[in-house]
Write a protein that holds these residues in place. Sequence first.
Motif, PDB file in Angstrom:
ATOM      1  N   SER A  92       1.003  -1.195  -0.351  1.00 51.09           N
ATOM      2  CA  SER A  92       0.207  -0.266  -0.308  1.00 51.09           C
ATOM      3  C   SER A  92       0.808   1.048  -0.167  1.00 51.09           C
ATOM      4  N   PRO A  93       0.270   1.952  -0.560  1.00 50.33           N
ATOM      5  CA  PRO A  93       1.453   3.716  -1.064  1.00 50.33           C
ATOM      6  C   PRO A  93       1.618   3.917   0.670  1.00 50.33           C
ATOM      7  N   GLY A  94       3.018   4.747   0.828  1.00 51.23           N
ATOM      8  CA  GLY A  94       3.022   5.560   1.836  1.00 51.23           C
ATOM      9  C   GLY A  94       3.459   4.765   2.929  1.00 51.23           C
ATOM     10  N   GLY A  95       3.752   3.472   3.086  1.00 53.77           N
ATOM     11  CA  GLY A  95       4.309   2.318   3.693  1.00 53.77           C
ATOM     12  C   GLY A  95       5.137   2.952   4.765  1.00 53.77           C
ATOM     13  N   SER A  96       5.024   2.513   5.979  1.00 56.23           N
ATOM     14  CA  SER A  96       6.462   2.698   6.900  1.00 56.23           C
ATOM     15  C   SER A  96       7.135   2.134   6.730  1.00 56.23           C
ATOM     16  N   THR A  97       8.445   2.653   8.072  1.00 56.37           N
ATOM     17  CA  THR A  97       9.858   1.467   7.880  1.00 56.37           C
ATOM     18  C   THR A  97       9.341   0.333   8.069  1.00 56.37           C
ATOM     19  N   SER A  98       8.248   0.251   9.253  1.00 55.37           N
ATOM     20  CA  SER A  98       7.729  -1.297  10.153  1.00 55.37           C
ATOM     21  C   SER A  98       7.550  -1.976   9.186  1.00 55.37           C
ATOM     22  N   ARG A  99       6.375  -1.335   7.918  1.00 53.71           N
ATOM     23  CA  ARG A  99       6.128  -1.650   6.648  1.00 53.71           C
ATOM     24  C   ARG A  99       6.574  -2.402   5.802  1.00 53.71           C
ATOM     25  N   ASP A 100       8.176  -1.458   5.778  1.00 49.11           N
ATOM     26  CA  ASP A 100       8.905  -2.086   4.726  1.00 49.11           C
ATOM     27  C   ASP A 100       9.404  -3.029   4.726  1.00 49.11           C
ATOM     28  N   LEU A 101       9.791  -3.024   6.721  1.00 48.03           N
ATOM     29  CA  LEU A 101      10.950  -3.869   6.644  1.00 48.03           C
ATOM     30  C   LEU A 101       9.972  -5.353   6.966  1.00 48.03           C
ATOM     31  N   THR A 102       8.529  -5.148   7.008  1.00 46.94           N
ATOM     32  CA  THR A 102       7.911  -6.596   7.228  1.00 46.94           C
ATOM     33  C   THR A 102       7.572  -7.252   5.869  1.00 46.94           C
ATOM     34  N   TYR A 103       7.651  -5.773   4.581  1.00 48.57           N
ATOM     35  CA  TYR A 103       7.733  -6.308   2.502  1.00 48.57           C
ATOM     36  C   TYR A 103       9.115  -7.052   2.699  1.00 48.57           C
ATOM     37  N   GLN A 104       9.846  -6.975   3.638  1.00 47.00           N
ATOM     38  CA  GLN A 104      11.474  -7.001   2.961  1.00 47.00           C
ATOM     39  C   GLN A 104      11.352  -8.797   3.664  1.00 47.00           C
ATOM     40  N   ALA A 105      11.109  -8.748   4.243  1.00 46.23           N
ATOM     41  CA  ALA A 105      10.926 -10.327   5.304  1.00 46.23           C
ATOM     42  C   ALA A 105      10.183 -11.002   4.824  1.00 46.23           C
ATOM     43  N   ALA A 106       8.956 -11.016   4.085  1.00 41.66           N
ATOM     44  CA  ALA A 106       8.096 -11.522   3.603  1.00 41.66           C
ATOM     45  C   ALA A 106       8.802 -11.418   1.877  1.00 41.66           C
ATOM     46  N   ILE A 107       9.276 -10.744   1.678  1.00 45.18           N
ATOM     47  CA  ILE A 107       9.381 -11.370  -0.728  1.00 45.18           C
ATOM     48  C   ILE A 107      10.981 -12.174   0.218  1.00 45.18           C
ATOM     49  N   LEU A 108      11.174 -12.030   0.661  1.00 47.13           N
ATOM     50  CA  LEU A 108      12.577 -12.944   0.962  1.00 47.13           C
ATOM     51  C   LEU A 108      11.825 -14.480   0.937  1.00 47.13           C
ATOM     52  N   ARG A 109      11.509 -14.804   1.075  1.00 46.75           N
ATOM     53  CA  ARG A 109      10.937 -15.580   1.364  1.00 46.75           C
ATOM     54  C   ARG A 109      10.629 -16.281   0.225  1.00 46.75           C
ATOM     55  N   GLY A 110      10.261 -15.472  -0.724  1.00 46.61           N
ATOM     56  CA  GLY A 110       9.703 -15.867  -2.056  1.00 46.61           C
ATOM     57  C   GLY A 110      10.839 -16.190  -2.935  1.00 46.61           C
ATOM     58  N   VAL A 111      11.650 -15.013  -2.875  1.00 46.27           N
ATOM     59  CA  VAL A 111      13.133 -15.022  -4.394  1.00 46.27           C
ATOM     60  C   VAL A 111      14.437 -15.670  -3.459  1.00 46.27           C
ATOM     61  N   SER A 112      14.411 -16.709  -2.136  1.00 51.95           N
ATOM     62  CA  SER A 112      15.620 -16.230  -1.082  1.00 51.95           C
ATOM     63  C   SER A 112      15.727 -17.587  -0.714  1.00 51.95           C
ATOM     64  N   ARG A 113      15.228 -18.434  -0.613  1.00 52.39           N
ATOM     65  CA  ARG A 113      14.774 -19.382   0.298  1.00 52.39           C
ATOM     66  C   ARG A 113      15.843 -19.961   1.421  1.00 52.39           C
ATOM     67  N   THR A 114      17.113 -19.953   0.908  1.00 51.69           N
ATOM     68  CA  THR A 114      17.872 -20.322   1.916  1.00 51.69           C
ATOM     69  C   THR A 114      18.389 -19.533   2.596  1.00 51.69           C
ATOM     70  N   PHE A 115      18.681 -18.339   2.319  1.00 49.26           N
ATOM     71  CA  PHE A 115      18.658 -17.057   2.705  1.00 49.26           C
ATOM     72  C   PHE A 115      17.801 -16.400   4.368  1.00 49.26           C
ATOM     73  N   ALA A 116      16.593 -17.070   3.269  1.00 51.14           N
ATOM     74  CA  ALA A 116      15.693 -16.369   4.263  1.00 51.14           C
ATOM     75  C   ALA A 116      15.317 -17.356   6.055  1.00 51.14           C
ATOM     76  N   LEU A 117      15.917 -18.628   5.204  1.00 47.85           N
ATOM     77  CA  LEU A 117      16.035 -19.434   6.356  1.00 47.85           C
ATOM     78  C   LEU A 117      17.109 -19.020   7.531  1.00 47.85           C
ATOM     79  N   ASN A 118      18.019 -18.075   6.700  1.00 44.78           N
ATOM     80  CA  ASN A 118      19.333 -18.086   7.709  1.00 44.78           C
ATOM     81  C   ASN A 118      19.336 -16.876   8.069  1.00 44.78           C
ATOM     82  N   ILE A 119      18.998 -15.733   7.646  1.00 47.42           N
ATOM     83  CA  ILE A 119      18.976 -14.703   8.308  1.00 47.42           C
ATOM     84  C   ILE A 119      18.038 -14.419   9.490  1.00 47.42           C
TER      85      ILE A 119
END
Length: 379
Positions: free
Chosen positions: A16-43
Motif C-alpha cells: 500500500s502507498p506510503g508504507g512506514s519503515t515497519s511496513r517496508d521491513l515486513t515486506y522485505q522479510a516476506a518477499i525474501l521467503r519467495g526469492v531467496s529460500r536459503t537465506f530467508a531461512l538463515n537470516i
Amino acid sequence: MSPTRFDTMALMIASSPGGSTSRDLTYQAAILRGVSRTFALNIPQLPDALRDVVGNVYALCRIADTIEDEPALSPAQKRAFSERFIEVVIGRGDAAAFSCEIGPLLSSSSTGHERDLVANTARIVRITGGLGAAQRRAVERCVRIMSRGMAEFQQHASTAGLRDVPHLNRYCYCVAGVVGETLTELFCDYSAEIGGRREELLPLSVSFGQGLQMVNILKDVWEDRRRGACWLPRDVFQAAGCELRALSPGQAGPGFVEGLSQLVALAHRHLAHALRFVLAMPRGETGIRRFCLWPLGMAVLTLQRIHATPAFSSGSDVKISRRSVRAVTAVTSLLARSNPALTLLFRGLTRGLPRTPEPVTRAGGTRSARPGSRRRRSP
C-alpha cells in the motif's frame, strides 16, 4: 515457491502507498521467503542488529540478479538498467521510475516474487537509506560491484564458456565473493571483537562467497546453457579434450568428467576456506556461525552429489533433499560453538571429494587491485 497466507497478507499490506519503515521491513522479510529460500531461512538466525541490514543486502542482490537473469532484456538493456539500479541505491535515481520502466519488460522467466520485488524497489531502497553510514557504504559498494560485474559478463555470455580459471574466479567474485566481503564489513561494524579480525576474515569471506557460487554454477550448468550461457572455464575442459560448446545435458564423456572433477576440487578448496571463515568468528556468536554454516553444509552435500553423478542433466538431479537440509541445520547448530567438532564434520562430509593443491586467491589479486578499477562488486 508458493507464498504462505502470512506472506500474501504481508505483501498486500506492505504494497500500500506510503508504507512506514515497519511496513517496508515486513515486506522485505516476506518477499525474501519467495526469492531467496536459503537465506530467508538463515537470516533470522542472526543477531537482531544484523537481520534487517543483511536482509536488505540480499533483497538488493536479488533485484540485480533478476536484471541479469531476464532473457527478454538485451545485454545493452541489462547494462543500462544495472547502472540505473546503482543510481537508485545510492540515492541519485528515482526508484519508482526504475520499477515502472523495467517492470513491463520482465517476462514469465522471472518469477512472480521477483517481479513483485522489482516493483517494490522503492521500499527496499528506503530501508537502505536508513542504514548506518558504515553499513550503507558496504551495501552500496556491493551493489555497484555486483551490478557492473554481472552486466559485463552478460555482454559476452555464450555456451562456449569463460576463457579460463582466472576469468571464472573474477566472475565468481562479481556475483558472490563481494557479498562475502560485504557480510564481513557488516559483522565488523556490529562487533568490535569481529572487527579486530577483519584482515584475517576478508580474504576468507571471498572464498565463502565463491565456494557457494561455484557449487551453484556446477549444479545449474544445464539450466544456464538453455539460457545461452556457460560459466565453466574453457581452458580446463579443452586440456581434457572437451569442447564446452558441443556439450549436451546428461553427457559424461571422459573429458567432461575430468574437467568437472577439477572444478569440484577447486570448489572444495574454496569451501575449506569458507569453513576457516566460520571458525574465525567468535565462538559466542552462534547466530552468525549458524547463518554461515547452513549454506556451507548444503553446498558440501550438493558438491558430493555433483561429483557422484557427473551425467546429471538438470539441477534437480543433484539437489539435496529437505531431509538433508534439516540434518545440516540440526547438526551444525548443535556443533556451532565447537571448532574441533565442525572441522571433523567437514572432513567427514567432504571425504572422497577431489582436492587441488593450488592456493585459493581472490579474483584480481590483492584487495586493492580487484577486477577493474571501478571495484566492481560480485552477487
